[in-house]
Design a protein around this motif. Structure first.
Motif, mmCIF file in Angstrom:
data_model
loop_
_atom_site.group_PDB
_atom_site.id
_atom_site.type_symbol
_atom_site.label_atom_id
_atom_site.label_comp_id
_atom_site.label_asym_id
_atom_site.label_seq_id
_atom_site.Cartn_x
_atom_site.Cartn_y
_atom_site.Cartn_z
ATOM 1 N N GLU A 334 0.838 -1.195 0.000
ATOM 2 C CA GLU A 334 0.000 0.000 0.000
ATOM 3 C C GLU A 334 0.875 1.248 0.000
ATOM 4 O OE1 GLU A 334 -3.340 0.171 2.683
ATOM 5 O OE2 GLU A 334 -3.137 -1.967 3.097
ATOM 6 N N PRO A 336 -0.041 5.582 -0.634
ATOM 7 C CA PRO A 336 0.348 5.744 0.775
ATOM 8 C C PRO A 336 -0.567 4.952 1.730
ATOM 9 C CG PRO A 336 -1.008 7.584 0.094
ATOM 10 C CD PRO A 336 -0.833 6.721 -1.122
ATOM 11 N N ARG A 338 -2.842 5.322 4.992
ATOM 12 C CA ARG A 338 -3.549 6.413 5.662
ATOM 13 C C ARG A 338 -4.028 5.931 7.031
ATOM 14 N NH1 ARG A 338 -5.632 10.491 2.564
ATOM 15 N NH2 ARG A 338 -7.565 10.485 3.777
ATOM 16 N N ASN A 340 -6.191 7.171 10.297
ATOM 17 C CA ASN A 340 -7.080 8.155 10.897
ATOM 18 C C ASN A 340 -6.975 8.053 12.419
ATOM 19 O OD1 ASN A 340 -9.101 9.848 11.730
ATOM 20 N ND2 ASN A 340 -10.688 8.981 10.397
ATOM 21 N N GLU A 356 -3.147 16.903 9.008
ATOM 22 C CA GLU A 356 -2.755 15.968 7.959
ATOM 23 C C GLU A 356 -1.243 16.017 7.835
ATOM 24 O OE1 GLU A 356 -3.552 15.401 3.223
ATOM 25 O OE2 GLU A 356 -5.297 15.695 4.528
ATOM 26 N N ASP A 358 2.212 14.161 6.541
ATOM 27 C CA ASP A 358 2.788 13.170 5.629
ATOM 28 C C ASP A 358 4.211 12.844 6.065
ATOM 29 O OD1 ASP A 358 0.547 12.990 4.045
ATOM 30 O OD2 ASP A 358 1.185 14.606 2.689
ATOM 31 N N LYS A 440 0.486 8.652 5.888
ATOM 32 C CA LYS A 440 -0.308 9.852 6.144
ATOM 33 C C LYS A 440 -1.061 9.670 7.466
ATOM 34 C CE LYS A 440 -2.309 11.785 2.654
ATOM 35 N NZ LYS A 440 -1.638 13.120 2.615
ATOM 36 N N PHE A 442 -3.720 11.510 9.909
ATOM 37 C CA PHE A 442 -4.684 12.608 9.799
ATOM 38 C C PHE A 442 -5.790 12.447 10.834
ATOM 39 C CE2 PHE A 442 -6.469 9.238 7.275
ATOM 40 C CZ PHE A 442 -7.845 9.381 7.361
ATOM 41 N N GLU A 444 -9.957 13.812 11.054
ATOM 42 C CA GLU A 444 -11.048 14.514 10.396
ATOM 43 C C GLU A 444 -12.109 14.833 11.425
ATOM 44 O OE1 GLU A 444 -12.409 12.014 7.263
ATOM 45 O OE2 GLU A 444 -10.802 12.574 5.879
#
Length: 449
Positions: A334, A336, A338, A340, A356, A358, A440, A442, A444
């Motif tokens: 995979e 990138p 990600r 959460n 966010e 990176d 990444k 992040f 939300e």
């Protein structure tokens, strides 16, 4: 007078419907504990009503040679004859008997053993054979220590699922009951020596007190009852005061520092003592401390947060939440990847903005964790030159100690700081023009309408 009926009444005063519960009896082989065991046996064997389910535990400390072995035999024979489950702990070299503080060592050892049995056998209550004479001795010991009303109230009859149904009966009554009912027991001759404080009080002081009044012990029992009633009344009043000083907070116990400081030294001590702050000289320091100062007891951290006293539990559950595995390894299939943060941290208090970050995955040492700040943490914040200690970063952001404890640190397997959530990423591990594999991180947030 100690009788089967009066004993049952005492037990019923301690818990409702004693026959519906299970017990572990601590039995040494002395008159007190053997009478206790016999009384429970008789309750169990009553024909007119269901009896009590109980087991017996004995510890052979091997401190008195053959006498210790004979004590064990008396208890074990009683259990075999009456079909009672018997638990034995024999002290060995692995228990590391100290040269001093033998009594404290023995107490800690036996209560650890009792707790282990209770958990294994699912026994609700531990029952000990403390009696009225023990109560008097404890009163005198605590009187010499300026222990206050709680200490002078003596040994509780029901405390943390430890029952003491013989506390209202004297040693003389117990001996008489043992004689009338032909109960076998063994005398611990070491109790005749006045080498310990309790033995000195038992052998030298109590007899002289009883000489002053033939009803001394009975009068002491009444006085002890009055003290217990007084203590219960005071505790109720203290709780009402604490409730008035409490500031609602779903996460922590918070008290108004200003209002508590207006109370008497006695009230301050009684309230703070509940949270483990029981050193009188420490109390003034708490109220004079600067903002963000911390104080620690065994179970709580107290933070002075402006005009508030914030109590944060220091239990094992809290400690286990101080580190969360975020990602175990980087999956090369995979790119990138990600992550959460809301999946790992269900609710980040005060975390109401999107981030966010990176990372260059090849610069990271997996697994990655979320953890709380540690002494010596430092990082290279994005947008700044040079490095900075995390503690200095928190000060620059004007974060209180309470706020700092809610901040999560993103770190790798080398414990390096990769970022402070939700403030700054460490620029050393950030994605650049040479990055081929990206991780990444992040968050939300959901906008509420």
């Amino acid at each position: 007078m100690l009788k089967k009926s009066s004993f049952r009444k005492q037990l019923e005063n301690l818990i409702q419907q004693p026959e519906n519960h299970s017990y572990l009896l601590a039995v040494s082989g002395g008159a007190d504990s053997m009478v206790l065991a016999s009384l429970f046996r008789d309750l169990r064997d009553e024909k007119q009503r269901p009896g009590c389910s109980f087991q017996i535990a004995h510890i052979n400390y091997k401190l008195r040679g053959e006498d210790s072995t004979l004590d064990q035999k008396v208890v074990q024979d009683f259990c075999e004859k009456n079909h009672i489950m018997f638990h034995l702990y024999e002290v060995s070299e692995k228990d590391k008997k100290p040269e001093n503080s033998i009594q404290l060592w023995a107490r800690e050892l036996r209560y650890a053993f009792f707790k282990e049995i209770q958990e294994k056998e699912k026994l609700e209550f531990l029952v000990t054979a403390h009696h009225l004479n023990d109560q008097l001795e404890t009163f005198i010991i605590n009187l010499s220590k300026a222990a206050g009303i709680n200490g002078l109230s003596g040994i509780p009859s029901n405390d943390n699922n430890i029952l003491r149904p013989l506390l209202q009966f004297s040693k003389q009554e117990i001996y008489r009951f043992a004689e009338d009912n032909t109960i076998e027991f063994r005398e611990d001759l070491s109790n005749k020596k006045s080498d310990y404080l309790r033995n000195k009080i038992r052998n030298e002081i109590v007899p002289k007190l009883q000489e002053t009044n033939e009803h001394f012990l009975e009068n002491f029992k009444k006085s002890s009852s009055y003290l217990n009633q007084t203590r219960n009344f005071v505790q109720k009043q203290i709780q009402e005061i604490e409730n008035k000083l409490s500031i609602f907070n779903p996460d922590h116990k918070i008290l108004s520092k200003e209002k508590l400081d207006q109370e008497s030294d006695f009230v301050k001590f009684e309230i703070l003592k509940k949270y483990g702050f029981n050193q009188e000289e420490e109390i003034p320091k708490i109220f004079k401390a600067e903002n963000n100062s911390s104080f620690f007891s065994k179970e709580y951290q107290l933070i002075v947060n402006r005009n508030e006293l914030v109590f944060i539990g220091r239990n094992k559950d809290t400690e286990s939440e101080n580190e969360i595995l975020l990602i175990d390894h980087f999956d090369l299939s995979e790119n990138p990847i990600r992550i959460n943060l809301q999946v790992s941290i269900a609710d980040i208090d005060g975390f109401n903005k999107n981030i966010e970050w990176d990372f260059d995955a090849e610069k990271l040492q997996f697994p990655l964790y979320l953890r709380k700040q540690q002494d010596g943490d430092e990082f290279y914040p994005m947008g700044f030159s040079g490095k900075k200690k995390v503690s200095k970063f928190f000060r620059d952001e004007k974060l209180s100690i309470l706020a700092r404890q809610k901040i999560w640190i993103l770190s790798d397997s080398n414990n390096s700081v990769l970022g402070i959530i939700p403030f700054r990423q460490d620029r050393r591990y950030a994605k650049d023009e040479k990055t081929e594999r990206i991780l990444k991180i992040f968050n939300e947030t959901k906008n509420e309408i």
